[in-house]
Design a protein around this motif. Sequence first.
Motif, mmCIF file in Angstrom:
data_model
loop_
_atom_site.group_PDB
_atom_site.id
_atom_site.type_symbol
_atom_site.label_atom_id
_atom_site.label_comp_id
_atom_site.label_asym_id
_atom_site.label_seq_id
_atom_site.Cartn_x
_atom_site.Cartn_y
_atom_site.Cartn_z
ATOM 1 N N LEU C 48 0.743 -1.381 -0.017
ATOM 2 C CA LEU C 48 0.124 -0.309 0.036
ATOM 3 C C LEU C 48 0.795 1.333 0.033
ATOM 4 N N MET C 49 1.741 1.240 0.823
ATOM 5 C CA MET C 49 2.919 2.450 0.910
ATOM 6 C C MET C 49 4.101 1.650 1.219
ATOM 7 N N MET C 50 5.262 2.712 1.303
ATOM 8 C CA MET C 50 6.570 2.232 1.925
ATOM 9 C C MET C 50 7.125 3.044 2.519
ATOM 10 N N ARG C 61 -3.163 6.443 6.968
ATOM 11 C CA ARG C 61 -4.111 5.541 7.835
ATOM 12 C C ARG C 61 -5.432 5.112 7.148
ATOM 13 N N ALA C 62 -5.973 6.258 6.518
ATOM 14 C CA ALA C 62 -7.319 6.314 5.764
ATOM 15 C C ALA C 62 -7.147 5.105 4.617
ATOM 16 N N VAL C 63 -6.011 5.388 3.793
ATOM 17 C CA VAL C 63 -5.771 4.315 2.818
ATOM 18 C C VAL C 63 -5.709 2.917 3.508
ATOM 19 N N THR C 88 -2.191 3.238 14.381
ATOM 20 C CA THR C 88 -2.762 2.545 13.215
ATOM 21 C C THR C 88 -3.788 1.479 13.510
ATOM 22 N N ALA C 89 -3.510 0.635 14.764
ATOM 23 C CA ALA C 89 -4.238 -0.330 15.286
ATOM 24 C C ALA C 89 -5.717 0.313 15.752
ATOM 25 N N ALA C 94 -11.455 1.407 14.806
ATOM 26 C CA ALA C 94 -12.549 2.109 14.783
ATOM 27 C C ALA C 94 -13.360 1.969 13.301
ATOM 28 N N GLY C 95 -12.503 1.624 12.408
ATOM 29 C CA GLY C 95 -13.123 1.620 11.112
ATOM 30 C C GLY C 95 -13.384 -0.028 10.183
#
Lengths: 161, 161, 161, 161
Positions: C48-50, C61-63, C88-89, C94-95
Motif C-alpha cells: 500500500l505504501m513504503m 492511515r485512511a488508505v 494505526t491499530a 474504529a473503521g
Amino acid sequence: MKIRVFVTGGTFDKDYDEIGGTLTFGDTHLPEMLRLGRCEVDVSVRTLMMVDSLAMTADDRAVIVRNCLTCKESRIVVTHGTDTMVETAAALAAGVPGKTIILTGAMVPYAFGSSDGLFNLGSALSFAQALPPGVYIAMNGRHFVWDRVRKNKDAGVFEEI
Amino acid sequence: MKIRVFVTGGTFDKDYDEIGGTLTFGDTHLPEMLRLGRCEVDVSVRTLMMVDSLAMTADDRAVIVRNCLTCKESRIVVTHGTDTMVETAAALAAGVPGKTIILTGAMVPYAFGSSDGLFNLGSALSFAQALPPGVYIAMNGRHFVWDRVRKNKDAGVFEEI
Amino acid sequence: MKIRVFVTGGTFDKDYDEIGGTLTFGDTHLPEMLRLGRCEVDVSVRTLMMVDSLAMTADDRAVIVRNCLTCKESRIVVTHGTDTMVETAAALAAGVPGKTIILTGAMVPYAFGSSDGLFNLGSALSFAQALPPGVYIAMNGRHFVWDRVRKNKDAGVFEEI
Amino acid sequence: MKIRVFVTGGTFDKDYDEIGGTLTFGDTHLPEMLRLGRCEVDVSVRTLMMVDSLAMTADDRAVIVRNCLTCKESRIVVTHGTDTMVETAAALAAGVPGKTIILTGAMVPYAFGSSDGLFNLGSALSFAQALPPGVYIAMNGRHFVWDRVRKNKDAGVFEEI
C-alpha cells in the motif's frame, strides 16, 4: 608472518541500533570475522577509532600514520570507510616508508547479510602477505597502488586512474 | 589481469537437499559469491566436475591438469575439497609449469551461515594476482607451496610441513 | 483459509543503500520471506505504501483502513513500522469491524542477519488464522488487543497496559 | 501465559560438523532462535533427546508423552524431525488429554542460511497460545489437527488428508 590490523570504523563495522532505528558503531566485528574465516594468520587487532570516514580529521589521520609507523609489524591492514580511503592512503604513503600497508573496507556493513566485508578481509590479509612494501587499497578483489585509484561513487567500486 | 576459476566441488559447494535431508551438490555458488564480494576482477568461471574430493580419481585429476595447462590464462584458482587438495596440488605442480595456480576450498559449505568460503575466495583470488608462478594452497588466510603443506584433519586446518 | 497481507513499510522492509550508505526502502521482502518459510498458506500480498511509520499521515492511515475494509478477505496481516503501530491499530479498530487484523513489524530490518522479521511473520500469519475478529498487534511472539498495548521505546519491546 | 518447549532433535537442530564433513547434532539452537526473535513469551526450554526422527523409537515417544503429561504447563511446543512427526502426534493425542500441544520442525537446519526454522518457531509459539486443547502440527505457516495431516515427502510439505 605477523600482520597488524588497525580498525578505524567505516561501513565495515556499522551496526543497526534497534532502539534508535539508525546505523551506529559498536565494537568491531574483526575478531568474529577472523573466526568465521578460520584465519590462522598471526594477526593482532587494535581499534584506533570508530568513525565514518567522511568525519575523519587530519588529526585522526595523524593517529593512523603514527600507529603504522611505530608498530613493530611491517605488514599492516587498515579497515577504513571507503569515502576517504584514498586520502588516508596518501597520508600513509607520505609518512610510513618501507612497510606493506593495505587499506580495505566494505560497501555494505558486515552485520548485513549481503556484506562484501568477509571477502575483502580475506583479500586484504592475502595482499598484505604477498605484496612488496608500499601503500595499497584492496577492494572488489583487486589491489591498487595508493596514487593510482579513485572511488567511483556512482558505481560504488574502486577503479584505476 | 584475467583469472580463470575452475570449480571441482568439495565442501565449498555442498548444498542441503531438503527432500532427502542430506548434503548434495547442485550448481556452484561461485557466481553468487563473486557478486556478494562485489568482485571486479576479470574472472571467468568453469565447472569441471562437482565431486567430493575423497571420490576424486586419477582421471579427474588429469582433467584438472589438462584444463589448467591449456587455458589461456596464466593465473588460476581451483576450488577443491580439502581432503585431497594436496594430492591435486602435486599433480598440478608436475603437469603445469609457469602458471600461478591457487587451490582453495572451505571447511563449511558456503550455503551454511557460518562458512569460511567467502573469506577463502577473497584470499585465493588475491594470492592468484600477487604470487609468482607456482602451485599453492590458500586456506585459513595463509598460502602454502604445494609440497610444504598438509591438512591437519583433527584440527581442520592446513599447516606447514 | 485465505490471508491478505498489506505492506506499509517500517523497519521490516528497510534496506541498506550501498551507494548512499543509508537505510532506504526498496521493494518489500515479503515474497522472499514467505518462500524462505516454505509458507503454504494462501496469501496474497499487496504493497500500500513504503514509509517509516513516524512519517505516516492520517491520509496514509485512511488508505490502510479502506483497503482492510474493502478487501474480500476477513483475515489480514499488516506489516508496519513499530513506532506508530498502536495508532494505526486504533484507526483499524474504529473503521473495520468483523475482521481479524494482525499488525506486525520488526525491530531489525529483514535484510540484516539478526532480524526478528521472519519470526514475527510466522507469528502474525498464525495469529491471523487462529484469533477471533478484532485488531491485534503481534510482536515478540505475543499478541495484544489493540487498546491494551504500548511500545516500550527504551526496551524495544511491546508490552501490555 | 507460560509455554513449555520440548526439544527432540530433527532437521531443525542439525549442525554441520566441519571435521567430519557430515550433519550432526550439537546443542539445540532454540535459545539463540528465541533471542533472535526478541521473544517475550514466558518460555522454558528442555531438551528431551537429540535424534533424527527416523531413528525415534517407541521408548523415545513414551518419554515425550510422559514429559508432556507431567509438566505443569498446559501449552506445549515440541520440536521434532518431520519424517515421523505425525506418528509422535498420534502418541501425544492418545496419551495427553486437555493440553494444547504443537509439533513443529524444519525442512532445512536452522544453522543453514536458508532455513524455515525461525518462521516455524514463530508460528508454533503463536498457535500454542491461540488454539484450544488438542494436538496439532504447525508447518509451512499452517496448522493441522494430528489425525488430518500427512507429510508429502516428494514435495517436502505437510498437507491435509
